[in-house]
Design a protein around this motif. Structure first.
Motif, short mmCIF file in Angstrom:
data_model
loop_
_atom_site.label_atom_id
_atom_site.label_comp_id
_atom_site.label_asym_id
_atom_site.label_seq_id
_atom_site.Cartn_x
_atom_site.Cartn_y
_atom_site.Cartn_z
N ILE A 129 19.62 -13.58 0.94
CA ILE A 129 18.26 -13.15 0.60
C ILE A 129 17.75 -12.14 1.63
N THR A 130 17.29 -11.00 1.14
CA THR A 130 16.72 -9.94 1.99
C THR A 130 15.26 -9.74 1.61
N ILE A 131 14.38 -9.70 2.61
CA ILE A 131 12.96 -9.45 2.36
C ILE A 131 12.68 -7.96 2.49
N ILE A 132 12.20 -7.36 1.41
CA ILE A 132 11.75 -5.97 1.42
C ILE A 132 10.34 -5.95 0.83
N PRO A 133 9.30 -5.88 1.66
CA PRO A 133 7.93 -5.89 1.12
C PRO A 133 7.68 -4.67 0.25
N PRO A 134 6.63 -4.72 -0.57
CA PRO A 134 6.32 -3.56 -1.42
C PRO A 134 5.90 -2.36 -0.59
N ILE A 135 6.20 -1.18 -1.12
CA ILE A 135 5.60 0.05 -0.59
C ILE A 135 4.28 0.21 -1.33
N VAL A 136 3.20 0.18 -0.61
CA VAL A 136 1.89 0.27 -1.23
C VAL A 136 1.32 1.65 -0.94
N GLU A 137 1.02 2.40 -2.01
CA GLU A 137 0.42 3.73 -1.85
C GLU A 137 -1.04 3.56 -1.45
N THR A 138 -1.25 3.45 -0.15
CA THR A 138 -2.59 3.16 0.35
C THR A 138 -3.28 4.42 0.85
N ASN A 139 -4.57 4.29 1.03
CA ASN A 139 -5.39 5.37 1.56
C ASN A 139 -4.97 5.66 3.00
N SER A 140 -4.77 6.92 3.33
CA SER A 140 -4.41 7.28 4.70
C SER A 140 -5.56 7.94 5.46
N ASP A 141 -6.58 8.40 4.73
CA ASP A 141 -7.74 9.04 5.39
C ASP A 141 -8.84 8.00 5.54
N TYR A 142 -8.70 7.18 6.58
CA TYR A 142 -9.62 6.06 6.75
C TYR A 142 -11.05 6.49 7.08
N SER A 143 -11.22 7.74 7.48
CA SER A 143 -12.58 8.23 7.79
C SER A 143 -13.46 8.25 6.54
N THR A 198 -2.36 -5.31 -4.97
CA THR A 198 -3.73 -4.80 -5.14
C THR A 198 -4.63 -5.20 -3.97
N TYR A 199 -4.31 -6.31 -3.31
CA TYR A 199 -5.10 -6.71 -2.14
C TYR A 199 -4.98 -5.64 -1.04
N ILE A 200 -3.76 -5.17 -0.82
CA ILE A 200 -3.53 -4.17 0.23
C ILE A 200 -4.14 -2.83 -0.18
N GLU A 201 -4.03 -2.49 -1.47
CA GLU A 201 -4.66 -1.26 -1.94
C GLU A 201 -6.15 -1.29 -1.66
N ALA A 202 -6.80 -2.39 -1.99
CA ALA A 202 -8.25 -2.52 -1.74
C ALA A 202 -8.55 -2.45 -0.25
N ASN A 203 -7.78 -3.19 0.55
CA ASN A 203 -8.00 -3.19 2.00
C ASN A 203 -7.89 -1.80 2.59
N SER A 204 -6.99 -0.97 2.06
CA SER A 204 -6.79 0.36 2.63
C SER A 204 -8.02 1.25 2.48
N ARG A 231 -0.57 -2.33 8.34
CA ARG A 231 0.68 -3.06 8.65
C ARG A 231 1.85 -2.63 7.78
N PHE A 232 1.53 -2.02 6.63
CA PHE A 232 2.57 -1.76 5.64
C PHE A 232 2.92 -0.27 5.63
N SER A 233 3.88 0.07 6.47
CA SER A 233 4.31 1.46 6.65
C SER A 233 5.33 1.83 5.59
N LYS A 234 5.07 2.93 4.88
CA LYS A 234 5.99 3.39 3.85
C LYS A 234 7.36 3.73 4.44
N SER A 235 7.38 4.42 5.56
CA SER A 235 8.66 4.85 6.14
C SER A 235 9.49 3.65 6.58
N ALA A 236 8.82 2.63 7.14
CA ALA A 236 9.55 1.45 7.61
C ALA A 236 10.21 0.71 6.45
#
Length: 377
Positions: free
Chosen positions: A175-189, A291-297, A356-361
């Motif tokens: 078993i390998t854990i690969i979390p989702p890639i979440v397209e989140t907001n990067s412009d937090y301002s 969707t939780y991470i999308e909202a948090n972003s 916490r959820f880096s796309k590149s990682a």
């Protein structure tokens, strides 16, 4: 390019935003494309959905939606296998199974290199599907997984689901854990804009017996309106049994405060999350909670049900309350809508959580996984 086929009961589309599993597999496919794979996704199409039968998502990613016998989505698995054997197997592609709800038995193919399991359903099969279909699903999960997948590589998205899979009889070292890639907001301002008293939900609702409990948010909303008279509940996404939800809205007396916006594009979802004070998405079951991470972003705190072992939303980024506790749902929403200091603290925590959820990682994890399974093949 190397060829790879993904079996996924529901497939991604460029036309609209859809569920978490489809988002996961689309991002997974994009990562595979980057490292040199030509990806063909085989899927079905649920009732009420109107997507193209064939769709090019990019230069090297395509989706084919097969016919669904008797218009019952699980039967699409038979058609997917038939299409694969007739049109794709001759090229000897690698195979990945994106397992949603029950096993598709792609383990019969020697070039199957992985099965993605988002969560196990267990006893919830019967609650959701009734005694006959639910029993079939339960038996498939309890018996087919340990028998047909025991020696196969498994991909899952969290420690929570990994532990459930091990408990079901599969080998931990497979078993390998690969979390989702979440397209989140990067412009937090941009999160500093003034918010309205909006509680939003984006996702599916399949009926009162389903896992997604937006109906519980509706039941909690009369108490919210007593404390925040201008509060609005905006519901986006695919609603299968809308009459059930409308009846609950009517019985709760909150018709004037609820708005349906249907299936939303990524752009519209972003606009909604930016102006919402709360993202309310109680669910009986989540493998991860994209969707939780999308909202948090977007700095939007989450209110949802606590799912043991699921750590997607820490207590600094939202309120995860006990399942079926309507009063706690109301209280959490009221606090975030009325206490500016508490909301700002939680909003800052939400942004920190999303980071916490880096796309590149995660793309690196996929690359490592593919190198390892290709060496084993």
């Amino acid at each position: 390019m190397k060829k790879l086929v993904i079996f996924s009961l529901k497939g991604p589309s460029l036309e609209t935003a859809i569920g978490g599993a489809e988002v996961y597999i689309h991002e997974f496919a994009k990562s595979l494309e980057k490292i040199g794979y030509d990806v063909h996704i085989l899927s079905g199409m649920d009732k009420g959905e109107h997507f193209p039968n064939h769709e090019k998502l990019s230069d090297h990613i395509e989706v084919t939606r097969v016919k669904v016998p008797l218009k019952f989505l699980p039967f699409a698995v038979f058609t997917m296998h038939a299409y694969y054997l007739k049109h794709l197997k001759k090229d000897q592609p690698l195979v990945i199974e994106s397992q949603q709800v029950f096993p598709y038995l792609t383990s019969i193919y020697k070039n199957q290199i992985g099965t993605i399991i988002y969560h196990l359903t267990g006893g919830d099969f019967i609650r959701k599907q009734g005694i006959i279909m639910g029993s079939i699903g339960f038996i498939l999960e309890k018996l087919a997984l340990p028998i047909f997948y025991k020696s196969k590589n498994i991909i899952t998205i969290s420690d929570h689901t990994k532990n459930a899979i091990i408990a079901n009889g599969l080998k931990e070292d497979k078993i390998t854990i690969i979390p989702p890639i979440v397209e989140t907001n990067s412009d937090y301002s941009l999160n500093t804009q003034k918010r309205e008293n909006i509680v939003s939900y984006v996702g599916r609702f399949t009926g009162v017996n389903g896992n997604k409990k937006i109906d519980h948010v509706v039941q909690a909303f009369p108490e919210v309106l007593k404390n925040v008279p201008d509060a609005k509940l905006i519901i986006g996404g695919y609603i299968r049994n809308k009459s059930e939800l409308i009846e609950i809205i009517h019985n709760s007396g909150v018709e004037d405060a609820v708005e349906f916006i249907g299936i939303v594009s990524d752009n519209d979802k972003e606009k909604l999350l930016r102006k919402s004070k709360v993202f309310a998405s109680p669910s009986y079951q989540e493998g991860f909670g994209i969707t939780y991470i999308e909202a948090n972003s977007y700095g939007t705190p989450v209110v949802a049900y606590e799912i043991p072992g699921l750590d997607t939303v820490p207590d600094t980024a939202g309120y995860m309350v006990e399942k079926d506790d309507i009063k706690a749902l109301s209280a959490s929403m009221i606090e975030l809508l009325t206490d500016d200091e508490a909301w700002q603290k939680m909003s800052d925590g939400a942004v920190a959580n999303a980071k916490r959820f880096s796309k590149s990682a995660i793309e690196d994890r996929i690359k490592v996984y593919m190198n390892e399974v290709n060496q084993d093949a």
